[in-house]
Design a protein around this motif. Structure first.
Motif: not given
Length: 108
Positions: A29-30, A71, A75, A77-79, A89
């Motif tokens: 996702p990043d 950020t 982490p 938020e980045w799954t 999101w």
């Protein structure tokens, strides 16, 4: 400017489209944030040089702010699960859609 529009379009995609992109390109996702930042930084440089109107910075600010907050949040938020279920999101998608509309207005 096309690269920036494309990055915003991808940020505005529905979650299933984003997951498909991630699977097809074998990225996380990043990658959406990286693509945006790669386009955002040069555009902001052009704004600061006076080559582009300041209104463009105002239009893009909310997306940049949300990505920075994601950020800082870490982490979680980045799954893939966050892409599907996170309110952050959903807010990012909405902000990206508004930025796309605003960018078209700012350019004309």
């Amino acid at each position: 400017m096309r690269q920036l529009q494309q990055a915003l379009e991808r940020l505005a995609w529905a979650p299933d489209e984003q997951l498909e992109f991630m699977s097809r390109h074998r990225v996380g996702p990043d990658e959406f944030a990286l693509l945006f930042d790669d386009a955002f930084q040069p555009v902001m440089g052009m704004v600061s040089e006076g080559d582009l109107p300041r209104s463009i910075a105002e239009v893009l600010g909310p997306v940049d702010k949300i990505l920075a907050e994601m950020t800082e949040a870490g982490p979680d938020e980045w799954t893939r699960e966050a892409v599907l279920q996170s309110q952050t999101w959903a807010m990012l998608r909405s902000a990206a859609r508004k930025s796309l509309e605003g960018l078209e207005s700012a350019e004309s």
